[in-house]
Design a protein around this motif. Structure first.
Motif, short mmCIF file in Angstrom:
data_model
loop_
_atom_site.label_atom_id
_atom_site.label_comp_id
_atom_site.label_asym_id
_atom_site.label_seq_id
_atom_site.Cartn_x
_atom_site.Cartn_y
_atom_site.Cartn_z
N ARG A 267 0.99 -1.15 0.02
CA ARG A 267 -0.04 0.07 0.06
C ARG A 267 0.88 1.38 0.10
NH1 ARG A 267 -5.12 -0.12 -1.16
NH2 ARG A 267 -6.31 1.25 0.02
N ILE A 268 0.53 2.16 -0.87
CA ILE A 268 1.34 3.24 -0.72
C ILE A 268 0.80 4.64 -0.61
CG2 ILE A 268 2.83 2.52 -2.73
CD1 ILE A 268 1.37 4.24 -4.58
N GLU A 269 1.33 5.74 -0.24
CA GLU A 269 0.70 7.00 0.15
C GLU A 269 0.84 7.93 -1.17
OE1 GLU A 269 1.76 7.42 4.69
OE2 GLU A 269 3.34 7.86 3.27
N PRO A 270 -0.22 8.58 -1.48
CA PRO A 270 -0.32 9.73 -2.78
C PRO A 270 0.98 10.44 -2.83
CG PRO A 270 -2.35 9.37 -1.54
CD PRO A 270 -1.52 8.76 -0.62
N GLY A 271 1.57 10.98 -1.38
CA GLY A 271 2.51 11.93 -1.33
C GLY A 271 3.84 11.22 -1.12
N GLY A 272 3.96 9.85 -1.14
CA GLY A 272 5.33 9.22 -1.31
C GLY A 272 5.93 9.10 -2.90
N TYR A 273 7.02 8.40 -2.97
CA TYR A 273 7.48 8.02 -4.14
C TYR A 273 8.60 6.92 -4.13
CZ TYR A 273 12.14 10.07 -3.34
OH TYR A 273 13.41 10.24 -2.94
N CYS A 274 8.82 6.38 -5.35
CA CYS A 274 9.82 5.25 -5.47
C CYS A 274 10.78 5.72 -6.57
CB CYS A 274 9.06 3.83 -5.74
SG CYS A 274 8.59 3.65 -7.43
N ARG A 275 11.84 4.90 -6.90
CA ARG A 275 12.76 5.25 -7.90
C ARG A 275 12.16 4.71 -9.32
NH1 ARG A 275 16.94 0.61 -8.64
NH2 ARG A 275 16.07 -1.10 -7.82
N LEU A 276 11.01 4.32 -9.55
CA LEU A 276 10.44 4.05 -10.64
C LEU A 276 9.35 4.72 -11.13
CD1 LEU A 276 10.12 0.00 -10.21
CD2 LEU A 276 11.96 1.35 -11.37
N ALA A 277 9.29 5.87 -10.31
CA ALA A 277 8.34 7.24 -10.92
C ALA A 277 8.22 7.25 -12.38
CB ALA A 277 8.57 8.40 -9.89
N ALA A 278 6.87 7.41 -13.06
CA ALA A 278 7.05 7.76 -14.22
C ALA A 278 5.87 8.88 -14.39
CB ALA A 278 6.33 6.58 -15.20
N ILE A 279 6.56 10.06 -14.20
CA ILE A 279 5.77 11.27 -14.08
C ILE A 279 5.74 11.89 -15.45
CG2 ILE A 279 5.57 13.40 -12.83
CD1 ILE A 279 6.66 12.15 -10.29
N PRO A 280 4.69 12.49 -15.92
CA PRO A 280 4.56 13.08 -17.09
C PRO A 280 5.34 14.33 -17.27
CG PRO A 280 2.53 12.40 -16.58
CD PRO A 280 3.15 12.05 -15.28
N ASP A 281 5.76 14.69 -18.40
CA ASP A 281 6.51 16.08 -18.61
C ASP A 281 5.58 17.26 -18.37
OD1 ASP A 281 8.59 14.75 -19.65
OD2 ASP A 281 7.98 15.25 -21.90
N GLY A 282 5.87 18.13 -17.51
CA GLY A 282 5.23 19.22 -17.30
C GLY A 282 4.71 19.33 -15.85
N VAL A 283 4.75 18.00 -15.39
CA VAL A 283 4.12 17.96 -13.81
C VAL A 283 5.12 18.52 -12.74
CG1 VAL A 283 3.32 16.58 -12.02
CG2 VAL A 283 2.66 16.42 -14.54
N VAL A 284 6.46 18.10 -13.14
CA VAL A 284 7.53 18.15 -12.14
C VAL A 284 8.15 19.36 -12.33
CG1 VAL A 284 10.13 17.49 -11.30
CG2 VAL A 284 8.05 15.88 -11.83
N GLY A 285 8.24 20.35 -11.39
CA GLY A 285 9.00 21.82 -11.36
C GLY A 285 10.40 21.54 -10.70
N SER A 286 10.92 22.87 -10.81
CA SER A 286 12.15 22.91 -10.13
C SER A 286 12.28 24.19 -9.48
CB SER A 286 13.51 22.49 -11.08
OG SER A 286 14.44 22.91 -10.33
N SER A 287 12.73 24.22 -8.09
CA SER A 287 13.11 25.63 -7.34
C SER A 287 14.62 25.85 -7.61
CB SER A 287 12.95 25.40 -6.01
OG SER A 287 13.78 24.11 -5.56
#
Length: 70
Positions: A41-61
């Motif tokens: 079971r995972i948490e929506p705010g967690g993550y793993c090293r296999l994340a497949a996040i679409p372009d434009g979703v991840v930002g950078s500070s």
């Protein structure tokens, strides 16, 4: 079990959540704490090293030093 270790990080320890790196933004997330590839079971705010996040979703500070723009 006999699963593959994917380096899952719980939401409380996710230092990348502020830029959008989290399970709820991943293409593998099915909702309600269920992932297509992580058995536990995972948490929506967690993550793993296999994340497949679409372009434009991840930002950078931070400035991207590898940027091709001049």
């Amino acid at each position: 079990g006999n699963g593959i270790w994917v380096g899952y990080v719980e939401a409380a320890d996710n230092e990348n959540a502020d830029i959008g790196v989290m399970c709820k933004n991943c293409a593998q997330y099915e909702g309600y704490g269920v992932c297509k590839i992580v058995k536990q079971r995972i948490e929506p705010g967690g993550y793993c090293r296999l994340a497949a996040i679409p372009d434009g979703v991840v930002g950078s500070s931070q400035d991207d030093e590898d940027s091709d723009e001049e």
